[in-house]
Write an enzyme that holds these catalytic residues in place. Sequence first.
Site, short mmCIF file in Angstrom:
data_model
loop_
_atom_site.label_atom_id
_atom_site.label_comp_id
_atom_site.label_asym_id
_atom_site.label_seq_id
_atom_site.Cartn_x
_atom_site.Cartn_y
_atom_site.Cartn_z
N CYS A 19 -73.71 -27.46 -2.22
CA CYS A 19 -72.69 -26.42 -2.20
C CYS A 19 -71.39 -26.97 -1.63
O CYS A 19 -71.32 -28.13 -1.20
CB CYS A 19 -73.14 -25.22 -1.37
SG CYS A 19 -73.14 -25.52 0.40
N ASP A 432 -36.80 -40.20 -22.10
CA ASP A 432 -36.07 -41.45 -22.28
C ASP A 432 -35.91 -41.65 -23.80
O ASP A 432 -36.66 -41.08 -24.58
CB ASP A 432 -36.86 -42.59 -21.65
CG ASP A 432 -36.17 -43.92 -21.82
OD1 ASP A 432 -34.95 -43.97 -21.66
OD2 ASP A 432 -36.87 -44.91 -22.12
N ASP A 632 -41.12 -45.26 -20.05
CA ASP A 632 -42.03 -46.37 -20.31
C ASP A 632 -42.77 -46.84 -19.06
O ASP A 632 -43.57 -47.75 -19.12
CB ASP A 632 -41.29 -47.54 -20.96
CG ASP A 632 -40.21 -48.12 -20.07
OD1 ASP A 632 -40.16 -47.76 -18.87
OD2 ASP A 632 -39.41 -48.94 -20.55
#
Length: 745
Positions: A19, A432, A632
């Site tokens: 649990c 970008d 990137d």
Amino acid sequence: MNMNTHQDEVQLSILGMRCAGCVSAIEGALLNIAGVSSVSVNFADHNALIRGNAEVDLLIKSVKEAGFDAAVMEEFEDPEAQEQLELIRYHQLIKKATVAGIFGAFLMLTDMLDGLPDMTTTSGHWFWSEIALLTLSVLVYSGWHFYSGAIKSLQLRQANMDTLIALGTGSAWLYSCVVIDYSAYLPSLAKHAYFEAAVVILAFINLGAALETLARGKTSLAIRQLIGLQPRTARVIREGETLDIYIDQVGLGESIRIRPGEKIPVDGILIEGSSVVDESMLTGESIPLEKVIGSEVVAGTVNLSGSFIFKATRIGRDTALAQIIKSVKHAQNSKPEIARLADKISGIFVPVVVAISIFTFIVWWLIGPDPAISYAFVTSMTVLVIACPCALGLATPISVMVAVGRAAQLGILIRKGDALQTAGNTTCLILDKTGTVTQGKPNLSSIEVLDKNYTADQILQLAASIEVGSEHPLAKALLTAAENKQLNLHKVDQFEALSGFGVSAMLNNQRIALGNKALLDAEHINLDHVTPILDKLALQGQTPILLAVDTVLVGILSIADPIKTDSALAVQRFINLGIRVIMVTGDNLITANAIAHQAGVTEVKAQVLPQDKADIVKMLQDQGEIVGMVGDGINDAPALAQADVGFAIGTGTDVAIESADIVILQGSLIKIAEAIQLSKVTVSNIKQNLLGAFLYNTLSIPVAAGLLYPIFGVLLNPMIAGAAMAMSSLTVVSNANRLRWLKID
């Protein structure tokens, strides 16, 4: 590697967690060890990720002292062995459930048919004493893991699910023993033993745990598939001889032969032959890719046709596959904000339930109908049994595990749990340009000669010479063009890269400057006469690169980088999701606007230096936007780190981008939209699980305490409570598993 040495990061497999309270106990025990900086315990997958500088033996000892067992998880587990262990665990729980169920069913049916003797007779007392001993044996066999866990928890001054089950079933057995020995002193209605209730409760709980184990095993299917991609052997060429060796014996630089249908064992570069390779399991891209000499191949991908030889460049845990598995595991272990809330609630839940159970007992004992003691006992035991917080503990981690695994199948690596939650809340997405909106593989489209002393080839020769060694996409376009024309490149001196502007160097005592308009402005070179040319190229979406020799502009090289085929579709999907889209680029405004128009982007910020992108992210955040940054992962690292969610676009070999929260293994912006949609669905799934678990406990505890009895005369049977508790956990697991089949349009 010797596992007794210090490590920065260790993953332990934990045995015995039942649990959310167990999670708190293990995290607390590990955090008390000197050198441990952070601990993340995954209840759904039963493992713990520990960061810091502590000995592994000490970590394992600490877990064992907390009442659990632990072992170090290897980098590549055997998926079949792992499934076998899960199956063994499942069968063990089924056996325990069956033994308790059969014995409990026998007692219940016999009681219903009035086949049990009266306790007050001599034979009846003997019979029930034997039943008490048999029941104790069943409790020990089917429930010892609960009782031992409760004892350990008590020693640590904590309470968890084991505490509730042990109190509920243990008190049922003790009360029944008291009834046998003192039946003559009890009212007739109180002369009832609850042996069948104790064992049937364990039967239901063990059955629920078995079914949960089976369902939970499916949640890690994606990562097991990834692990299964790793071949066990490789065919290497050593001193002209071909040898089959185990994968861990492959060294860097080894030549490895691959035949049709074989999996690629490590990362490398083709040095002989050609083929077509299926990379779908790693990238989610269904179209096979052609591989020629110089192409990169990735471990775990499948060679479809042709035979080739490649040189190993990454082995072991450095391969793209190993990095992917590591990223997926980390994400599955990490906790989004919503999970930390559930953990806090679970941490105080069990003591509150015990207090409610005691209060229930006292109320029924004082004001309940005769026999008050029996009603008090039954209601308090039912409260303990039904309130086990298993469903609450599973609600978030099980959904996170399934979602991260599903994302990996789609070629999306979610590296942090918070990103899984935050991505769906994104209100503004910064893109970008180069390599993100565009293909990132620009080609030289034209050369404008501005000085009669130079030819087009000489201008290209100078430009390529100064760019030798550069990894910038525009530089690669120039180098590729020079290579295609078989131009001999010159060696330059005093090379200097000016981020966001261009490059400069000395060649034959002449200063060569190559870059954008801003660079030549800084060199005080007059560009008025070429403004029409620059504007024309920019309107065509091409990037002009200006070449100056000793402050004289001699030529303009035009680079075209077309947008990706799916960029416009992806942008439209972002807009449909209600997300503001902004393209940020270092390129000039006219070129940027041309590309943005093709992609369907209406907001553009041009001529932005890499270091300034993070400032734009911060500005938008200050305006209240939840910002996602797509880049990137290298030049855009500061902006990716600043953003609420950083998306890194890359290939399968670029997965170790530390600045990004989510890595897209292929270059498609569509995958960003898929990640955002997956986030939304996952958060919704988590909320469903949490709501279901909260409602279950909120509604079931008052009913178990007897709230409906004064009105309807209804009391909840403890055995039904045990079944309900087990089924609530199974419901949560089943709901989370729906994410495995999620279709993202």
